[in-house]
Design a protein around this motif. Structure first.
Motif, PDB file in Angstrom:
ATOM      1  N   ASP A  65       0.847  -1.210   0.000  1.00  0.00           N
ATOM      2  CA  ASP A  65       0.000   0.000   0.000  1.00  0.00           C
ATOM      3  C   ASP A  65       0.877   1.252   0.000  1.00  0.00           C
ATOM      4  O   ASP A  65       1.961   1.266   0.555  1.00  0.00           O
ATOM      5  CB  ASP A  65      -0.896   0.030   1.258  1.00  0.00           C
ATOM      6  CG  ASP A  65      -1.936  -1.080   1.214  1.00  0.00           C
ATOM      7  OD1 ASP A  65      -2.031  -1.763   0.164  1.00  0.00           O
ATOM      8  OD2 ASP A  65      -2.634  -1.272   2.235  1.00  0.00           O
ATOM      9  N   GLU A  66       0.345   2.304  -0.621  1.00  0.00           N
ATOM     10  CA  GLU A  66       1.087   3.574  -0.646  1.00  0.00           C
ATOM     11  C   GLU A  66       0.126   4.722  -0.427  1.00  0.00           C
ATOM     12  O   GLU A  66      -1.087   4.586  -0.642  1.00  0.00           O
ATOM     13  CB  GLU A  66       1.794   3.756  -1.996  1.00  0.00           C
ATOM     14  CG  GLU A  66       3.143   3.063  -2.052  1.00  0.00           C
ATOM     15  CD  GLU A  66       3.922   3.388  -3.311  1.00  0.00           C
ATOM     16  OE1 GLU A  66       3.490   4.270  -4.093  1.00  0.00           O
ATOM     17  OE2 GLU A  66       4.960   2.745  -3.514  1.00  0.00           O
ATOM     18  N   VAL A  67       0.668   5.849  -0.041  1.00  0.00           N
ATOM     19  CA  VAL A  67      -0.173   7.049   0.131  1.00  0.00           C
ATOM     20  C   VAL A  67       0.054   7.945  -1.084  1.00  0.00           C
ATOM     21  O   VAL A  67       1.185   8.258  -1.429  1.00  0.00           O
ATOM     22  CB  VAL A  67       0.210   7.794   1.433  1.00  0.00           C
ATOM     23  CG1 VAL A  67      -0.548   9.121   1.522  1.00  0.00           C
ATOM     24  CG2 VAL A  67      -0.078   6.915   2.639  1.00  0.00           C
ATOM     25  N   VAL A  68      -1.052   8.264  -1.754  1.00  0.00           N
ATOM     26  CA  VAL A  68      -0.956   9.152  -2.926  1.00  0.00           C
ATOM     27  C   VAL A  68      -1.787  10.409  -2.646  1.00  0.00           C
ATOM     28  O   VAL A  68      -2.973  10.297  -2.315  1.00  0.00           O
ATOM     29  CB  VAL A  68      -1.480   8.447  -4.205  1.00  0.00           C
ATOM     30  CG1 VAL A  68      -1.426   9.397  -5.412  1.00  0.00           C
ATOM     31  CG2 VAL A  68      -0.686   7.186  -4.498  1.00  0.00           C
ATOM     32  N   GLN A 106      -3.773  10.333   0.450  1.00  0.00           N
ATOM     33  CA  GLN A 106      -4.805   9.312   0.612  1.00  0.00           C
ATOM     34  C   GLN A 106      -4.189   7.914   0.566  1.00  0.00           C
ATOM     35  O   GLN A 106      -3.417   7.609  -0.347  1.00  0.00           O
ATOM     36  CB  GLN A 106      -5.842   9.416  -0.517  1.00  0.00           C
ATOM     37  CG  GLN A 106      -6.644  10.710  -0.525  1.00  0.00           C
ATOM     38  CD  GLN A 106      -7.488  10.870   0.731  1.00  0.00           C
ATOM     39  OE1 GLN A 106      -8.126   9.940   1.202  1.00  0.00           O
ATOM     40  NE2 GLN A 106      -7.465  12.088   1.287  1.00  0.00           N
ATOM     41  N   PRO A 107      -4.518   7.027   1.548  1.00  0.00           N
ATOM     42  CA  PRO A 107      -4.001   5.654   1.487  1.00  0.00           C
ATOM     43  C   PRO A 107      -4.578   4.922   0.262  1.00  0.00           C
ATOM     44  O   PRO A 107      -5.786   5.012   0.007  1.00  0.00           O
ATOM     45  CB  PRO A 107      -4.478   5.026   2.793  1.00  0.00           C
ATOM     46  CG  PRO A 107      -5.471   5.950   3.376  1.00  0.00           C
ATOM     47  CD  PRO A 107      -5.373   7.275   2.718  1.00  0.00           C
ATOM     48  N   VAL A 118      -5.297   2.616  -6.203  1.00  0.00           N
ATOM     49  CA  VAL A 118      -6.746   2.750  -6.010  1.00  0.00           C
ATOM     50  C   VAL A 118      -7.013   3.275  -4.598  1.00  0.00           C
ATOM     51  O   VAL A 118      -6.526   2.697  -3.611  1.00  0.00           O
ATOM     52  CB  VAL A 118      -7.461   1.392  -6.221  1.00  0.00           C
ATOM     53  CG1 VAL A 118      -8.974   1.541  -6.047  1.00  0.00           C
ATOM     54  CG2 VAL A 118      -7.136   0.833  -7.594  1.00  0.00           C
ATOM     55  N   ASP A 119      -7.768   4.361  -4.530  1.00  0.00           N
ATOM     56  CA  ASP A 119      -8.104   4.975  -3.240  1.00  0.00           C
ATOM     57  C   ASP A 119      -8.866   3.957  -2.380  1.00  0.00           C
ATOM     58  O   ASP A 119      -9.878   3.388  -2.815  1.00  0.00           O
ATOM     59  CB  ASP A 119      -8.968   6.218  -3.494  1.00  0.00           C
ATOM     60  CG  ASP A 119      -9.151   7.050  -2.239  1.00  0.00           C
ATOM     61  OD1 ASP A 119      -8.686   8.202  -2.254  1.00  0.00           O
ATOM     62  OD2 ASP A 119      -9.751   6.533  -1.264  1.00  0.00           O
ATOM     63  N   LYS A 120      -8.369   3.720  -1.158  1.00  0.00           N
ATOM     64  CA  LYS A 120      -8.969   2.705  -0.294  1.00  0.00           C
ATOM     65  C   LYS A 120     -10.377   3.060   0.143  1.00  0.00           C
ATOM     66  O   LYS A 120     -11.213   2.197   0.397  1.00  0.00           O
ATOM     67  CB  LYS A 120      -8.100   2.496   0.966  1.00  0.00           C
ATOM     68  CG  LYS A 120      -6.854   1.689   0.703  1.00  0.00           C
ATOM     69  CD  LYS A 120      -6.140   1.406   2.003  1.00  0.00           C
ATOM     70  CE  LYS A 120      -5.084   0.350   1.796  1.00  0.00           C
ATOM     71  NZ  LYS A 120      -4.411  -0.014   3.032  1.00  0.00           N
ATOM     72  N   GLU A 121     -10.628   4.340   0.215  1.00  0.00           N
ATOM     73  CA  GLU A 121     -11.933   4.788   0.711  1.00  0.00           C
ATOM     74  C   GLU A 121     -12.954   4.917  -0.430  1.00  0.00           C
ATOM     75  O   GLU A 121     -14.075   4.441  -0.348  1.00  0.00           O
ATOM     76  CB  GLU A 121     -11.739   6.144   1.385  1.00  0.00           C
ATOM     77  CG  GLU A 121     -12.899   6.576   2.256  1.00  0.00           C
ATOM     78  CD  GLU A 121     -12.655   7.960   2.832  1.00  0.00           C
ATOM     79  OE1 GLU A 121     -13.597   8.761   2.820  1.00  0.00           O
ATOM     80  OE2 GLU A 121     -11.490   8.233   3.238  1.00  0.00           O
ATOM     81  N   LEU A 122     -12.493   5.535  -1.562  1.00  0.00           N
ATOM     82  CA  LEU A 122     -13.417   5.820  -2.665  1.00  0.00           C
ATOM     83  C   LEU A 122     -13.533   4.685  -3.684  1.00  0.00           C
ATOM     84  O   LEU A 122     -14.438   4.641  -4.487  1.00  0.00           O
ATOM     85  CB  LEU A 122     -12.963   7.084  -3.414  1.00  0.00           C
ATOM     86  CG  LEU A 122     -12.898   8.374  -2.601  1.00  0.00           C
ATOM     87  CD1 LEU A 122     -12.229   9.475  -3.418  1.00  0.00           C
ATOM     88  CD2 LEU A 122     -14.296   8.810  -2.186  1.00  0.00           C
ATOM     89  N   PHE A 123     -12.580   3.785  -3.654  1.00  0.00           N
ATOM     90  CA  PHE A 123     -12.463   2.744  -4.689  1.00  0.00           C
ATOM     91  C   PHE A 123     -12.474   3.361  -6.085  1.00  0.00           C
ATOM     92  O   PHE A 123     -13.161   2.916  -6.995  1.00  0.00           O
ATOM     93  CB  PHE A 123     -13.527   1.660  -4.529  1.00  0.00           C
ATOM     94  CG  PHE A 123     -13.100   0.629  -3.531  1.00  0.00           C
ATOM     95  CD1 PHE A 123     -12.264  -0.420  -3.906  1.00  0.00           C
ATOM     96  CD2 PHE A 123     -13.483   0.743  -2.205  1.00  0.00           C
ATOM     97  CE1 PHE A 123     -11.826  -1.330  -2.957  1.00  0.00           C
ATOM     98  CE2 PHE A 123     -13.047  -0.172  -1.256  1.00  0.00           C
ATOM     99  CZ  PHE A 123     -12.205  -1.219  -1.627  1.00  0.00           C
TER     100      PHE A 123
END
Lengths: 260, 411
Positions: free
Chosen positions: A154-157, A160-161, A183-188
């Motif tokens: 996982d990375e932060v972009v 955002q994780p 891929v944003d973990k929260e927004l998918f």
């Protein structure tokens, strides 16, 4: 006495370490297939977010290169993941259209007596001088059919994780043999995409800067594409308005309608 | 007077040997009359092609255009070109000019993509500037204001197009967008300059301006000058006197001798050919040196006799030098005459390089006509005579060292 206590403590510690190691190995072995599945699930969920029954949108494309900035505006109709029509409305390109059907891309220019059907190497040409190629418009349909996916660290972009997923092409029909997507973990929703050549050279980078959420779906509202083969060049796409689930006449995506 | 007679007699006496020496010089002289004629013809041909199709004698364009040429920078053009053309027409130095737009295009046809080079021209100007009508092998010239095109024979053949057919070109506009237009083919062209027979077409300037959204701009203006003026001086005058003000301050006037790589290459080649000529004549001269040395050795007794009769050392040297000089002059003269005999008909009918020039990125026509230049022909004659004569001084000086007593002892 001291020695006996120390030996006991040492043995206990050794047993704990060995136990931990065994547990780690066991969990790793079990986690490996889970990760692969996770990657597929993430892609599926992301694609559900991005594909709509039908959509109408209006937006702008801003091309920046060493000579300055150029803005073109457009209207777009899309149905499912295979059909779309873009009509340019800015003064310089007014009336020009790009029709994408399941397998083909057609270009319509008001001053040309015939519609141009793009094939082969022509698909690699730039869309209106931007950093996006026509090929980019055809790709990314059903990623899981075309790519083998693997979940990376996982990375932060942009704060955002994100899940980082490595995708390697399983067929030659795709424009890029390898892609890495975040891929944003929260927004998918996609945060960043790197597209590579067969030799591993980074060809394009896409960064999503803003999103729109409508009818429970989240998709990019502003993103920047950089063709890494061009120097000092980038293209921003901005969606100003989007309506999901609109009714689009069947003929909109036909060649006959294109020339009207 | 007496020495000249003896020299003539000796030349005639050793007929075969003299003929061999003359031939060596003659062949070199003949080769260089032809070679210089060919270079002159090639220079003339390349200059004509560059002046007519590539740069003109003076090229007016945006000063940054060349730097970004690979990016097709149509926005770096010549604005208000019609006003500039009107001003140029009043200049006494300007013989004719051609405003143009050169642009790369893609042509999509039946699943194939053809890359072609387009050129927007004012056909009224080109009738005079290119004398374009002589290159139309089929059909007619396009009309200004119409979506028509004159396409090169190679492009027509590749795409299977004929007069009356049409094709659609897609290209980048001045604003770096895209646009396409359909052109009807009214004529097929074939140039001597092979570079224009491949994927190349010409269309009316006004329609290309519309396609590329260039309004009153062109990418360049080519200028040909009257004979009394040099490109370098006119370019400098143009920049200081005319290319000023808001619209034209960023334009440059470039003489073709500065911007043409081919011109610089030919100038270098010419210098190399002169050097090669020098080496060839020395090589020819070695035959004379060799013959003369053999003669000196064989005629030791004769040298001893004439020396005993009172001929001085310098007189003996003069005798041998005169023999070599006559051989060189006759050899060079005959060689130059044969060279003229070969070059003259070729200057009329030309030398065809035909298919060898296909795909060659060089501004040379497929048929090159050598040009017989009086100056270079005289140069070859004088040069070959002089080099060969001077080379004979080495054995001639040796003859002076022959001692009469030693020479007569051998009798």
């Amino acid at each position: 006495m001291y020695k006996t206590t120390y030996d006991h403590w040492s043995k206990t510690k050794t047993r704990r370490i060995v136990g931990l190691l065994i547990l780690t190995i066991l969990f790793s072995a079990a986690a490996a297939p889970l990760s692969a599945m996770d990657a597929e699930e993430i892609i599926q969920k992301m694609e559900e977010n991005q594909v709509h029954q039908s959509a109408y949108s209006e937006g702008r494309m801003i091309i920046r290169d060493r000579f300055g900035e150029k803005e073109s505006s457009f209207k777009s109709w899309a149905r499912g993941e295979d059909e779309s029509l873009i009509e340019f409305t800015s003064r310089q390109e007014r009336g020009q259209k790009i029709l994408r059907t399941e397998d083909e891309i057609y270009l319509y220019f008001p001053d040309a007596a015939e519609v141009i059907r793009l094939q082969g190497a022509a698909l690699r040409d730039s869309v209106l001088g931007s950093d996006l190629s026509y090929e980019d418009m055809t790709g990314d349909k059903g990623l899981l059919d075309s790519y083998e996916v693997e979940l990376l660290e996982d990375e932060v972009v942009d704060g955002q994780p994100c899940y980082q997923i490595d995708m390697r092409a399983v067929s030659r029909d795709v424009p890029y043999p390898r892609q890495v997507i975040w891929v944003d973990k929260e927004l998918f929703a996609t945060r960043k995409v790197h597209k590579y050549s067969l030799s591993g050279k980074l060809l394009k980078e896409m960064r999503i800067q803003d999103y729109i959420t409508q009818n429970g779906k989240t998709f990019p509202a502003r993103f920047v594409v950089e063709d890494k083969m061009k120097s000092n060049s980038s293209t921003s796409f901005i969606i100003d308005q989007i309506d999901l689930g609109v009714e689009i006449p069947e003929a909109t995506f036909s060649l006959q309608e294109l020339t009207w | 007077m007496k020495l000249r007679k003896i020299a003539w007699r000796n030349i005639r006496r050793n007929g075969r040997r003299s003929l061999l020496s003359m031939s060596a010089i003659g062949i070199a002289a003949m080769a260089f009359v032809f070679l210089f004629g060919f270079i002159e013809g090639m220079k003339h041909d390349v200059a004509y092609n560059i002046h007519t199709f590539v740069n003109g004698e003076v090229l007016v364009r945006h000063q940054d255009f060349a730097k970004y040429r690979h990016l097709n920078p149509l926005h770096l053009g010549v604005k208000n070109y019609q006003e500039l053309v009107s001003n140029l027409e009043t200049r006494p130095e300007v013989e004719m000019m051609s405003p143009r737009i050169k642009f790369p295009t893609a042509i999509y046809q039946e699943g194939n993509t053809y890359r072609a080079q387009g050129m927007g021209v004012d056909f009224n100007h080109e009738t005079e500037y290119q004398q374009i009508e002589q290159y139309v092998v089929e059909g007619r010239l396009p009309r200004n204001g119409e979506n028509e095109a004159l396409i090169a024979s190679g492009l027509a053949k590749d795409m299977g197009l004929e007069i009356g057919d049409r094709f659609t070109i897609l290209t980048q506009t001045m604003g770096r967008g895209m646009n396409a237009i359909t052109l009807n083919i009214t004529g097929i062209s074939h140039y001597d300059f092979q570079g224009l027979n491949g994927n190349f077409f010409q269309a009316p300037l006004d329609r290309i301006q519309y396609l590329l959204r260039m309004e009153d701009s062109v990418s360049e203006i080519l200028i040909k000058l009257h004979e009394d003026y040099t490109p370098e001086s006119f370019a400098s005058v143009l920049k200081t006197e005319l290319l000023q003000g808001e619209s034209w301050a960023e334009l440059e006037a470039a003489p073709w001798t500065r911007i043409s790589e081919t011109y610089n290459m030919i100038a270098l080649a010419e210098a190399i050919y002169y050097l090669i000529a020098l080496l060839f004549f020395f090589l020819g001269s070695t035959v004379i040196i060799n013959t003369m040395m053999m003669t000196v050795f064989e005629r030791r007794k004769e040298i001893g006799t004439v020396s005993a009769m009172g001929m001085t050392g310098p007189e003996v040297v003069r005798l041998f030098f005169l023999e070599a000089f006559y051989i060189s002059v006759i050899g060079s003269f005959v060689g130059v005459l044969v060279g003229i005999g070969i070059t003259y008909p070729l200057s009329i009918y030309g030398i065809s390089f035909g298919a060898a020039m296909e795909g060659v990125d060089f501004e040379m026509s497929e048929v090159v006509r050598p040009i017989l230049n009086f100056k270079s022909t005289i140069f070859v004659f004088v040069y070959s005579s002089l080099v060969a004569s001077l080379a004979s001084l080495i054995p001639s000086r040796k003859s002076a060292k022959v001692k009469p007593v030693e020479a007569l002892r051998a009798i």
